[in-house]
Design a protein around this motif. Structure first.
Motif, short mmCIF file in Angstrom:
data_model
loop_
_atom_site.label_atom_id
_atom_site.label_comp_id
_atom_site.label_asym_id
_atom_site.label_seq_id
_atom_site.Cartn_x
_atom_site.Cartn_y
_atom_site.Cartn_z
N LEU A 291 -49.87 38.92 55.42
CA LEU A 291 -48.95 38.70 54.28
C LEU A 291 -49.73 38.49 52.99
CD1 LEU A 291 -46.21 36.34 55.82
CD2 LEU A 291 -46.19 38.82 55.62
N THR A 292 -50.86 37.78 53.10
CA THR A 292 -51.69 37.52 51.91
C THR A 292 -52.24 38.83 51.35
OG1 THR A 292 -52.33 35.44 52.93
CG2 THR A 292 -53.65 36.17 51.06
N ARG A 293 -52.73 39.68 52.24
CA ARG A 293 -53.30 40.97 51.80
C ARG A 293 -52.21 41.85 51.20
NH1 ARG A 293 -55.13 44.42 49.77
NH2 ARG A 293 -56.86 45.81 50.28
N GLU A 294 -51.02 41.74 51.76
CA GLU A 294 -49.90 42.55 51.30
C GLU A 294 -49.48 42.15 49.88
OE1 GLU A 294 -49.53 44.96 53.18
OE2 GLU A 294 -47.78 45.87 52.25
N GLU A 295 -49.75 40.88 49.54
CA GLU A 295 -49.43 40.42 48.16
C GLU A 295 -50.18 41.28 47.14
OE1 GLU A 295 -50.82 36.43 48.30
OE2 GLU A 295 -49.20 35.79 49.61
N ASP A 296 -51.44 41.62 47.47
CA ASP A 296 -52.24 42.43 46.53
C ASP A 296 -51.52 43.76 46.29
OD1 ASP A 296 -53.92 40.39 47.24
OD2 ASP A 296 -55.57 41.65 47.92
N ARG B 227 -49.87 31.49 44.69
CA ARG B 227 -50.96 32.47 44.84
C ARG B 227 -50.56 33.82 44.24
NH1 ARG B 227 -52.36 32.28 50.52
NH2 ARG B 227 -50.61 33.70 50.77
N VAL B 228 -49.29 34.21 44.45
CA VAL B 228 -48.82 35.48 43.89
C VAL B 228 -48.82 35.43 42.36
CG1 VAL B 228 -46.76 36.96 43.66
CG2 VAL B 228 -47.46 36.13 45.90
N LYS B 229 -48.44 34.28 41.83
CA LYS B 229 -48.45 34.11 40.37
C LYS B 229 -49.88 34.28 39.85
CE LYS B 229 -47.06 30.74 36.90
NZ LYS B 229 -46.55 29.40 36.67
N ILE C 38 -42.61 35.93 36.61
CA ILE C 38 -41.65 36.84 37.28
C ILE C 38 -42.11 37.12 38.70
CG2 ILE C 38 -40.80 39.23 37.28
CD1 ILE C 38 -40.39 38.92 34.30
N ALA C 39 -43.43 37.29 38.88
CA ALA C 39 -43.96 37.51 40.24
C ALA C 39 -43.64 36.29 41.11
CB ALA C 39 -45.46 37.76 40.18
N TYR C 40 -43.78 35.10 40.53
CA TYR C 40 -43.48 33.85 41.25
C TYR C 40 -42.00 33.85 41.70
CZ TYR C 40 -43.10 28.73 41.87
OH TYR C 40 -42.88 27.47 42.36
#
Ligand SMILES: O=C(O)C(=O)C[C@]1(C(=O)O)C=C[C@@H](O)C=C1
Length: 289
Positions: free
Chosen positions: A50-55, A228-230, A263-265
């Protein structure tokens, strides 16, 4: 000239025991592979995915934000037909990708599964870690509606620059990344279930969605993911400018972002995480079928 021996009936018992041996050996290998793949399915490993997919998601939003909203891409009347340009683009691209074998991978789910051509690629043995009766959970329609009705206008500027094909191509990349992430909820749910079946079984037997939602929710993890996404949107989407003597080592000029980090958040908090949880609950409801 030596002739090759003709098979006789007396060879059949030997042949049968050989074939039986091959069968046992290959099912042994299959079980080993299955066990190995199940061993690899831990909460840590699915969270890493999931973390890698955030990229991928953040980069895909940044790419789409290069173009303004470009409304003709979404208006069927632009092509004088039944479908919008983006829908035709997605259908046709999925057909090509199906031929290339994309949907052999259980992580990949097409938006338009009907009438997809068969894969031309030889089958690949992807690890089958999902519980078959629960694996077919599918929220592509919800993702499609959410993306076009709610998300798109949040991170694109108003206007029209004529780049409709590029716009549709970037939309598809966003949609596929979001869908892969959200449907990965099936793998997260499987990992959680395997960790503590005794906790989940009563709620599954009672088909109690609220209890399942409570069991699988970790508010602290959700907050960490959103923050982290933010930060990724800040780091990946900042404008880079170099002064004359700039070595590139300094961290100045970090104020302009290609996609607003808040917005990403909110995209994660309001849509991506809730839909992932919906997939997790739906998966678990069928985990004992
Ligand atoms: O990491 C988990 O435990 C998940 O279930 C994934 C996820 C998410 O979508 O990021 C969803 C539900 C949890 O509350 C926390 C995070």
């Amino acid at each position: 000239m030596a002739s090759s021996p003709t098979p006789s009936f007396s060879m059949f018992p030997r042949f049968l025991s050989f074939a039986y041996g091959v069968l046992i050996f290959s099912s042994f290998c299959h079980c080993r592979r299955l066990q190995d793949s199940l061993k690899g399915l831990t909460l840590d490993s699915v969270r890493d995915f999931l973390t890698r997919e955030e990229d991928t998601i953040v980069f895909s939003l940044i790419e789409r934000a290069k173009y303004p909203y470009n409304s003709p891409t979404y208006d069927p009347s632009y092509l004088h037909g039944k479908f919008s340009l983006v829908e035709i683009f997605v259908r046709e691209t999925e057909a090509v990708q199906a031929k290339a074998g994309r949907y052999q991978n259980p992580e990949e789910i097409p938006f338009f599964p009907n009438n997809l051509p068969l894969s031309l690629a030889p089958p690949y043995k992807f690890p089958q870690v999902l519980y078959p009766a629960a694996a077919s959970v599918n929220v592509t329609k919800t993702i499609w509606t959410m993306y076009f009705n709610d998300l798109l206008s949040l991170f694109t500027t108003r206007g029209n620059d004529g780049n409709y094909a590029l716009t549709a191509a970037s939309d598809l990349v966003c949609l596929q990344a979001l869908s892969r992430r959200i449907h990965y909820g099936r793998f997260v749910a499987e990992a959680k279930y395997r960790d503590a079946p005794q906790d989940y079984n009563p709620a599954i037997r009672a088909q109690d969605k609220d209890a399942l939602m409570k069991l699988l929710t970790s508010e602290s993890q959700e907050e960490l993911v959103k923050r982290r996404v933010k930060k990724k949107a800040m780091v990946f989407g900042q404008d880079i400018t170099l002064d004359e003597n700039d070595t590139g080592d300094s961290n100045s000029n970090r104020t302009n972002y290609k996609v607003d980090p808040s917005i990403a958040y909110h995209l994660y908090g309001d849509w991506v995480i809730p839909l992932t949880k919906l997939v997790e609950v739906e998966y678990l409801l069928h985990r004992l079928d």
